[in-house]
Design a protein around this motif. Structure first.
Motif, PDB file in Angstrom:
ATOM      1  N   PRO A 150      15.611 -34.766 -89.521  1.00 16.41           N
ATOM      2  CA  PRO A 150      16.196 -33.576 -90.538  1.00 16.41           C
ATOM      3  C   PRO A 150      15.622 -33.808 -92.102  1.00 16.41           C
ATOM      4  N   LEU A 182      19.544 -26.741 -86.493  1.00 20.78           N
ATOM      5  CA  LEU A 182      19.929 -26.903 -85.094  1.00 20.78           C
ATOM      6  C   LEU A 182      18.905 -27.169 -84.064  1.00 20.78           C
ATOM      7  N   VAL A 183      19.014 -28.003 -83.135  1.00 19.27           N
ATOM      8  CA  VAL A 183      18.220 -28.676 -82.268  1.00 19.27           C
ATOM      9  C   VAL A 183      17.950 -27.731 -81.339  1.00 19.27           C
ATOM     10  N   CYS A 237      14.842 -37.082 -80.854  1.00 14.62           N
ATOM     11  CA  CYS A 237      15.603 -37.572 -82.120  1.00 14.62           C
ATOM     12  C   CYS A 237      14.748 -38.390 -82.733  1.00 14.62           C
ATOM     13  N   SER A 286      17.803 -20.906 -86.339  1.00 15.34           N
ATOM     14  CA  SER A 286      17.804 -22.514 -86.088  1.00 15.34           C
ATOM     15  C   SER A 286      18.573 -23.304 -87.309  1.00 15.34           C
ATOM     16  N   GLY A 309      13.230 -34.398 -84.486  1.00 20.49           N
ATOM     17  CA  GLY A 309      14.494 -34.551 -84.842  1.00 20.49           C
ATOM     18  C   GLY A 309      14.620 -35.469 -85.742  1.00 20.49           C
ATOM     19  N   TRP A 320      11.082 -24.718 -91.075  1.00 21.21           N
ATOM     20  CA  TRP A 320      11.126 -26.112 -90.688  1.00 21.21           C
ATOM     21  C   TRP A 320       9.885 -26.648 -91.484  1.00 21.21           C
ATOM     22  N   VAL A 361      23.581 -35.722 -81.565  1.00 19.41           N
ATOM     23  CA  VAL A 361      23.866 -34.263 -81.813  1.00 19.41           C
ATOM     24  C   VAL A 361      24.661 -33.807 -80.691  1.00 19.41           C
ATOM     25  N   CYS A 419      20.642 -39.285 -87.904  1.00 12.62           N
ATOM     26  CA  CYS A 419      21.914 -39.017 -86.959  1.00 12.62           C
ATOM     27  C   CYS A 419      22.338 -40.433 -86.510  1.00 12.62           C
ATOM     28  N   HIS A 454      20.607 -26.726 -93.201  1.00 11.28           N
ATOM     29  CA  HIS A 454      20.961 -27.521 -92.174  1.00 11.28           C
ATOM     30  C   HIS A 454      20.210 -26.832 -90.858  1.00 11.28           C
ATOM     31  N   PHE A 502      21.227 -32.141 -88.848  1.00  7.31           N
ATOM     32  CA  PHE A 502      21.407 -31.618 -87.661  1.00  7.31           C
ATOM     33  C   PHE A 502      22.929 -31.341 -87.214  1.00  7.31           C
ATOM     34  N   GLU A 503      23.323 -31.284 -86.120  1.00  6.88           N
ATOM     35  CA  GLU A 503      24.780 -30.907 -85.602  1.00  6.88           C
ATOM     36  C   GLU A 503      25.466 -32.123 -85.873  1.00  6.88           C
TER      37      GLU A 503
END
Lengths: 86, 364
Positions: free
Chosen positions: B63, B170-171, B34, B283, B61, B274, B195, A2, B168, B140-141
């Motif tokens: 991915p 989601l947190v 993250c 999620s 966090g 996950w 995010v 990210c 994908h 993630f987002e």
């Protein structure tokens, strides 16, 4: 993953129907899509991730954060000096 | 670079460290969600200057780390099909599957390409009308808007030789799953700043209220992270579990509504496995059923996938904050970034890779 990096828009252009920009990262130049930040103008700093500008960085908020942190730093220093003299 | 250098100022960082020491009166455990923040914390040695009572936990966090092995095995199987170009982000190509990584598939003849922007895979499909281009869409987002825009570009143009293998995550549901885990104690979170540029910070208010935990939206530079810890401890010491946004230059209350709308047009929320953790309800994101023709999982029949996890890898425990990387007997010996057993050692943002790179040998 990210990771997103701030860069300054130097030029706006279109690629088909996509609004695009050239972005300057302290000398290194790359392109990014402005679909999600259509309001961004040349000179603005945007946060770029995987070729997309996610947000226009808010200069006033950045300045306010730094002012607050600088005030805290000055307070801590003043405390230290006070402590040393006591 | 503006917006980075100011937030690396050593004088400000020292003041924050000092203030943290003064305000921490009780033991607290704070998790940074993250992987980018994990990396920044270890790189700048922040873990080594925090007050004794403040325990850090690294969150899930990353991915690349949580993408299920089945997805990697499926991507490898699709990549080996004749006529396919498989494209994804660089980190994803190195993750070992049950039978090798995507890069190893390339050495066996598969056409595997690394892209920086998901739009590059759409360009590849346009330039190669006689080939099938499959984009392994993970993240993630933060990454979902770009991948959704790529899907939208391809589907709106009826580009039939393009598809996405979507994995994908989601947190917020993962944060709730950690708070539900009786083996882990988390008193407060640093929420992933990037995010939140998309989701906005208000999204976290229900979790903060339900579990009574402070959640501090935090940036990535050392001063940002120390400021995040300081506010987390301030809220904990004051007994005030709420959401604080300390990344105001990039994060707004409601995030980026244009990006949210495009994500919502292309993808829908689903349960998602996950890696190392298991299925977390609601999620994940997957392509909407209307776009099934662009869903690589449905487009390519590669038979049953039966993934084989390396037995000794403890990545799942590390991702949930239950164990530290150095608790693993293989850490730094059998398992290194050159010979990774699991994804947390592959991705530069994985906790194991960060510990290895910055020389952390024991729990801090």
């Amino acid at each position: 993953m990210c990771l997103a990096i701030p860069g300054r828009i130097t030029e706006r252009y279109a690629d088909g129907d996509l609004p695009m920009a050239r972005i300057d990262y302290s000398g290194a130049v790359a392109t990014a899509c402005l679909s999600y930040t259509p309001e961004a103008q040349v000179g603005d700093y945007v946060l770029v991730h995987a070729g997309f500008a996610l947000q226009v960085l808010d200069e006033a908020e950045a300045a306010a954060s730094l002012r607050e942190l600088t005030r805290l730093s000055a307070l801590m220093e003043a405390d230290d000096e006070g402590g040393a003299g006591a | 670079m503006k917006h980075l250098d100011e937030f690396r100022d050593p004088a400000l960082a020292r003041a924050l460290v000092e203030r943290l020491k003064r305000i921490t009166t009780r033991p607290w455990t704070v998790m940074e969600v993250c992987g980018g923040q994990t990396h920044s914390i270890l790189r700048h040695g922040i873990d080594q200057v925090l007050p004794e009572g403040l325990t850090l936990l690294h969150g899930p966090g990353c991915p690349v780390c949580v993408t299920p092995l089945e997805t990697i095995d499926r991507a490898v199987a699709i990549a080996m099909q004749p006529g396919v170009i498989l494209a994804s982000f660089g980190d994803m190509l190195r993750v070992p599957g049950s039978h090798g990584s995507l890069l190893e598939a390339r050495s066996r003849g598969a056409d595997v390409r690394m892209v920086y922007s998901p739009l590059e895979a759409v360009t590849l499909a346009r330039a190669n009308p006689d080939r099938e281009v499959v984009f392994l869409a993970i993240g993630f987002e933060t990454t979902a808007p770009g991948n959704a825009m790529a899907a939208s570009e391809a589907i709106d143009a009826r580009l039939t030789n393009y598809s996405q293998l979507v994995s994908h995550v989601l947190v917020p549901p993962a944060m709730a799953a950690i708070l539900d885990d009786e083996h882990v104690r988390v008193d407060a979170f640093l929420a992933a700043g990037h995010v939140c540029t998309i989701t906005g910070w208000r999204l976290y208010e229900p979790i903060s209220a339900r579990y009574g935990v402070p959640i501090v939206v935090t940036g990535f530079e050392p001063v940002d992270i120390l400021d995040g810890f300081m506010h987390a401890v301030e809220l904990l010491e004051a007994g005030s579990p709420k959401v604080a946004n300390r990344y105001g230059r990039a994060v707004q209350a409601d995030g980026n509504p244009i990006a949210q709308a495009v994500i919502d047009r292309m993808y829908e929320v689903c349960g998602r496995k996950w890696r190392g953790i298991g299925v977390i309800p609601q999620s994940g994101l997957k392509l909407r059923p209307a776009y099934a023709a662009w869903d690589a999982e449905q487009k390519f029949d590669v038979g049953d996938i039966t993934p084989q996890e390396p037995a000794e890898c403890i990545a799942g425990q590390v991702l949930q904050g239950r164990l530290k990387p150095a608790d693993c007997p293989a850490f730094g010996t059998k398992c290194t970034p050159q010979t990774p057993l699991g994804a947390t050692m592959v991705s530069s943002e994985g906790a194991c890779a960060a510990w290895y790179r910055y020389g952390r040998k024991s729990a801090t």
